[in-house]
Design a protein around this motif. Structure first.
Motif, PDB file in Angstrom:
ATOM      1  N   LYS A  26       1.115  -1.107  -0.066  1.00  0.00           N
ATOM      2  CA  LYS A  26       0.264   0.173   0.060  1.00  0.00           C
ATOM      3  C   LYS A  26       1.130   1.129  -0.091  1.00  0.00           C
ATOM      4  O   LYS A  26       0.844   1.786  -0.429  1.00  0.00           O
ATOM      5  N   ASN A  27       2.021   1.389   0.958  1.00  0.00           N
ATOM      6  CA  ASN A  27       2.763   2.257   0.591  1.00  0.00           C
ATOM      7  C   ASN A  27       3.312   2.851  -0.395  1.00  0.00           C
ATOM      8  O   ASN A  27       3.852   4.325  -1.023  1.00  0.00           O
ATOM      9  N   HIS A  28       3.870   1.687  -1.466  1.00  0.00           N
ATOM     10  CA  HIS A  28       4.249   1.439  -2.482  1.00  0.00           C
ATOM     11  C   HIS A  28       3.460   2.441  -3.470  1.00  0.00           C
ATOM     12  O   HIS A  28       3.798   2.860  -4.251  1.00  0.00           O
ATOM     13  N   GLY A  29       2.598   2.265  -3.366  1.00  0.00           N
ATOM     14  CA  GLY A  29       1.273   2.529  -4.133  1.00  0.00           C
ATOM     15  C   GLY A  29       0.867   3.990  -4.351  1.00  0.00           C
ATOM     16  O   GLY A  29       0.726   4.321  -5.288  1.00  0.00           O
ATOM     17  N   LEU A  30       0.767   4.680  -2.735  1.00  0.00           N
ATOM     18  CA  LEU A  30       0.401   6.077  -2.682  1.00  0.00           C
ATOM     19  C   LEU A  30       1.903   6.497  -2.912  1.00  0.00           C
ATOM     20  O   LEU A  30       1.794   7.737  -3.080  1.00  0.00           O
ATOM     21  N   GLN A  31       2.957   6.321  -3.029  1.00  0.00           N
ATOM     22  CA  GLN A  31       4.176   6.680  -3.538  1.00  0.00           C
ATOM     23  C   GLN A  31       4.422   7.116  -4.965  1.00  0.00           C
ATOM     24  O   GLN A  31       4.325   8.724  -5.689  1.00  0.00           O
ATOM     25  N   SER A  32       3.364   5.585  -5.830  1.00  0.00           N
ATOM     26  CA  SER A  32       3.190   5.642  -7.471  1.00  0.00           C
ATOM     27  C   SER A  32       2.668   7.044  -7.399  1.00  0.00           C
ATOM     28  O   SER A  32       2.543   7.719  -8.585  1.00  0.00           O
ATOM     29  N   MET A  33       1.226   6.910  -6.312  1.00  0.00           N
ATOM     30  CA  MET A  33       0.823   8.050  -6.837  1.00  0.00           C
ATOM     31  C   MET A  33       0.734   9.256  -6.544  1.00  0.00           C
ATOM     32  O   MET A  33       0.253  10.266  -7.762  1.00  0.00           O
ATOM     33  N   ALA A  34       1.532   9.737  -5.911  1.00  0.00           N
ATOM     34  CA  ALA A  34       2.525  10.524  -5.157  1.00  0.00           C
ATOM     35  C   ALA A  34       3.580  11.319  -6.180  1.00  0.00           C
ATOM     36  O   ALA A  34       3.122  12.503  -6.761  1.00  0.00           O
ATOM     37  N   ASN A  40       2.333  14.582 -14.436  1.00  0.00           N
ATOM     38  CA  ASN A  40       0.688  15.171 -14.502  1.00  0.00           C
ATOM     39  C   ASN A  40       0.313  15.847 -13.985  1.00  0.00           C
ATOM     40  O   ASN A  40      -0.794  16.964 -14.634  1.00  0.00           O
ATOM     41  N   GLN A  41       1.665  17.620 -13.757  1.00  0.00           N
ATOM     42  CA  GLN A  41       0.273  18.693 -13.000  1.00  0.00           C
ATOM     43  C   GLN A  41      -0.232  19.277 -14.440  1.00  0.00           C
ATOM     44  O   GLN A  41      -1.418  20.354 -14.126  1.00  0.00           O
ATOM     45  N   ALA A  42       0.509  19.460 -15.267  1.00  0.00           N
ATOM     46  CA  ALA A  42       0.157  20.517 -16.798  1.00  0.00           C
ATOM     47  C   ALA A  42      -1.436  19.672 -16.875  1.00  0.00           C
ATOM     48  O   ALA A  42      -1.779  20.874 -16.849  1.00  0.00           O
ATOM     49  N   THR A  43      -1.680  18.305 -16.933  1.00  0.00           N
ATOM     50  CA  THR A  43      -2.799  17.912 -17.079  1.00  0.00           C
ATOM     51  C   THR A  43      -3.956  18.089 -16.417  1.00  0.00           C
ATOM     52  O   THR A  43      -4.828  18.802 -16.442  1.00  0.00           O
ATOM     53  N   ILE A  44      -3.485  18.126 -15.166  1.00  0.00           N
ATOM     54  CA  ILE A  44      -4.192  19.098 -14.013  1.00  0.00           C
ATOM     55  C   ILE A  44      -4.652  20.370 -13.862  1.00  0.00           C
ATOM     56  O   ILE A  44      -5.648  20.689 -13.824  1.00  0.00           O
ATOM     57  N   LEU A  45      -3.547  21.104 -14.012  1.00  0.00           N
ATOM     58  CA  LEU A  45      -3.849  22.785 -14.497  1.00  0.00           C
ATOM     59  C   LEU A  45      -4.744  22.977 -15.304  1.00  0.00           C
ATOM     60  O   LEU A  45      -5.743  24.030 -14.987  1.00  0.00           O
ATOM     61  N   LEU A 153     -12.082  14.589 -12.491  1.00  0.00           N
ATOM     62  CA  LEU A 153     -11.469  13.531 -13.222  1.00  0.00           C
ATOM     63  C   LEU A 153     -10.320  13.065 -13.344  1.00  0.00           C
ATOM     64  O   LEU A 153      -9.827  12.064 -13.509  1.00  0.00           O
ATOM     65  N   ALA A 154      -9.906  14.598 -14.388  1.00  0.00           N
ATOM     66  CA  ALA A 154      -8.220  14.423 -14.204  1.00  0.00           C
ATOM     67  C   ALA A 154      -7.423  13.572 -13.212  1.00  0.00           C
ATOM     68  O   ALA A 154      -6.553  12.968 -13.069  1.00  0.00           O
ATOM     69  N   ILE A 155      -7.657  14.556 -12.216  1.00  0.00           N
ATOM     70  CA  ILE A 155      -6.638  13.917 -10.344  1.00  0.00           C
ATOM     71  C   ILE A 155      -7.384  12.346 -10.927  1.00  0.00           C
ATOM     72  O   ILE A 155      -6.325  11.344 -10.524  1.00  0.00           O
ATOM     73  N   ALA A 156      -8.119  11.621 -10.665  1.00  0.00           N
ATOM     74  CA  ALA A 156      -8.756  10.650 -10.050  1.00  0.00           C
ATOM     75  C   ALA A 156      -7.964   9.680 -11.208  1.00  0.00           C
ATOM     76  O   ALA A 156      -7.683   8.117 -11.108  1.00  0.00           O
ATOM     77  N   LYS A 157      -8.358  10.549 -12.756  1.00  0.00           N
ATOM     78  CA  LYS A 157      -7.314   9.805 -13.882  1.00  0.00           C
ATOM     79  C   LYS A 157      -6.466   9.412 -13.686  1.00  0.00           C
ATOM     80  O   LYS A 157      -5.382   7.809 -13.519  1.00  0.00           O
ATOM     81  N   VAL A 158      -4.746  10.151 -13.172  1.00  0.00           N
ATOM     82  CA  VAL A 158      -3.565  10.115 -13.173  1.00  0.00           C
ATOM     83  C   VAL A 158      -3.849   9.273 -11.326  1.00  0.00           C
ATOM     84  O   VAL A 158      -3.123   8.067 -12.302  1.00  0.00           O
ATOM     85  N   LEU A 159      -4.612   9.287 -10.399  1.00  0.00           N
ATOM     86  CA  LEU A 159      -4.735   7.842  -9.711  1.00  0.00           C
ATOM     87  C   LEU A 159      -4.470   6.728  -9.913  1.00  0.00           C
ATOM     88  O   LEU A 159      -3.167   5.696  -9.757  1.00  0.00           O
ATOM     89  N   ARG A 160      -5.561   6.519 -10.787  1.00  0.00           N
ATOM     90  CA  ARG A 160      -5.973   5.129 -10.849  1.00  0.00           C
ATOM     91  C   ARG A 160      -4.736   4.694 -12.009  1.00  0.00           C
ATOM     92  O   ARG A 160      -4.756   3.168 -12.058  1.00  0.00           O
ATOM     93  N   GLU A 161      -4.035   5.289 -12.837  1.00  0.00           N
ATOM     94  CA  GLU A 161      -2.706   5.090 -13.678  1.00  0.00           C
ATOM     95  C   GLU A 161      -1.489   4.338 -13.244  1.00  0.00           C
ATOM     96  O   GLU A 161      -1.924   3.339 -13.150  1.00  0.00           O
TER      97      GLU A 161
END
Length: 413
Positions: A26-34, A40-45, A153-161
């Protein structure tokens, strides 16, 4: 568009898988999401710019909640990383014992299952809620307001990927793409799939969910918070705390909305405190005594004492004593956060014991009511109810207990 029933089914399946993950995974997944948020901050912004362009009629106080920038995305990523440093409640056994019948009983922490969150224009909730639910082994279904739809939607997409890249269940994170009232109502009745529903937003949203949902609800958020200045308070401290509690970020639920001051010091202290607030563009409304002491204070209405402004507005009341302050707060607050400024340990303890709110301070700003400030990492919300969870809700509050009992053939006589 995916139906809510299908979203619920997918979340339930993901929740069963999440409950089996160890802390390291779970910690590895959290690091990957961070890392994915930063990458992907340009896409989110860009998505956030579209939401802001469509929200030009929103009050300014809500635009601040909606707006993202590079620093706020970095803060979201750091919030996810901070959660990796927290103890995993589902890896813990609360206690164990042997019963009189020789049964071995273990009380263990387990996830709640699928958590639904209905929230308004706060896109950081998408990342914060995901981090806490994921670490505690829960799947999450998020339904944000229409104002932040593209950003969410953009944030959720990034986290899911990011989860897909780690071979983890992407359906642990589900964002409802339909922001209509009908979808919210349907979600409130998704009893087959959602185990608990958490509303985050204004009082209207919260009360609508509490009154209409058929799913268990944890009531959060609304903050009609008070500062009370006692008769022996230090003026410098009282001024600094009042100004911080009101103006540091007035649009959030732990900002102070009301100022009560003891009559013995009102004439001496109130002009200094009031003008310090006015210097920060705070509009003051007060009772008759407050208006007489400071002419710049406008008369308050009956409704003011129960209003959460989320803005640079504050109501002021002069009280006879500590008992009147306590009675007023208990009758008008939303039971979120209150503080007393006093040099008396005895009156400070009386205030903490008799105020019926989740967080009660002595000589500190109400702005500290926050999961991060309490050391919980990013919070899922601030509960103002009493059942299951109260105050800032971190990992522990997103779990329940399970009893595992082992015998060697016992039967009850």
């Amino acid at each position: 568009m995916t139906s809510l029933n299908q979203i619920g089914q997918q979340a339930k399946t993901a929740a069963h898988k999440l409950a089996l993950l160890d802390t390291s995974t779970k910690n590895h997944g959290l690091q990957s999401m961070a890392n994915a948020l930063i990458a992907n901050q340009a896409t989110i912004l860009e998505a956030n710019k579209r939401d802001l362009a469509n929200a030009n009629e929103m009050p300014k106080k809500f635009l601040d909640r909606l707006m993202l920038n590079e620093q706020r995305i970095t803060d979201m990523a750091n919030g996810l990383r901070s959660i990796t440093q927290l103890s995993d409640p589902t890896a813990q056994i609360d206690r164990g014992w042997i019963s009189d019948d020789g049964l071995q009983i273990i009380q263990r922490r387990v996830p709640l299952g699928v958590i639904g969150i209905i929230f308004e224009a706060r896109p950081n909730v998408t990342a914060d809620a995901t981090g806490l639910t994921f670490k505690s082994g829960n799947a999450v279904i998020l339904r944000g307001g229409k104002e932040a739809l593209q950003t969410n939607l953009a944030i959720a997409k990034v986290l899911r990927e990011a989860l897909v890249q780690d071979n983890l269940p992407a359906d642990a994170i589900q964002m409802v793409s339909d922001p209509s009232h009908e979808s919210a109502q349907e979600m409130m009745n998704l009893t087959d799939y959602i185990d608990v529903l958490i509303p985050r937003g204004g009082r209207g949203l919260i009360q609508r969910v509490v009154k209409t949902a058929t799913i268990p609800v944890i009531e959060t958020g609304a903050g009609n918070c008070h500062v009370y200045i006692d008769k022996d308070a230090d003026l410098k401290m009282a001024t600094a705390i009042t100004v911080n509690a009101k103006v540091q970020r007035p649009s959030v639920c732990n900002a102070a909305e009301k100022l009560l001051i003891h009559k013995n010091v009102a004439k001496q202290y109130l002009p200094t405190i009031a003008h310090a607030l006015i210097d920060h563009s705070v509009q003051l409304r007060g009772d008759q005594t407050a208006c007489e002491i400071v002419p710049e204070i406008a008369p308050a209405t009956t409704e003011d004492w129960d209003t959460e402004y989320n803005d640079l507005i504050m109501a002021v009341k002069v009280v006879d004593d500590l008992d009147e302050a306590i009675n007023h707060i208990n009758n008008h607050s939303t039971h979120h956060s209150e503080t007393i400024i006093t040099n008396s340990l005895e009156r400070g303890r009386q205030f903490q014991e008799q105020i019926d709110s989740a967080c009660v301070y002595v000589n500190a700003s109400t702005r500290f009511t926050d999961g991060g400030m309490f050391g919980f990492g990013a919070e899922i919300g601030i509960s103002t109810q009493k059942l299951h969870a109260r105050g800032p809700m971190g990992l522990h509050q997103l779990t329940t207990i399970k009893y595992e009992i082992t015998g060697n053939g016992q039967v009850r006589k």
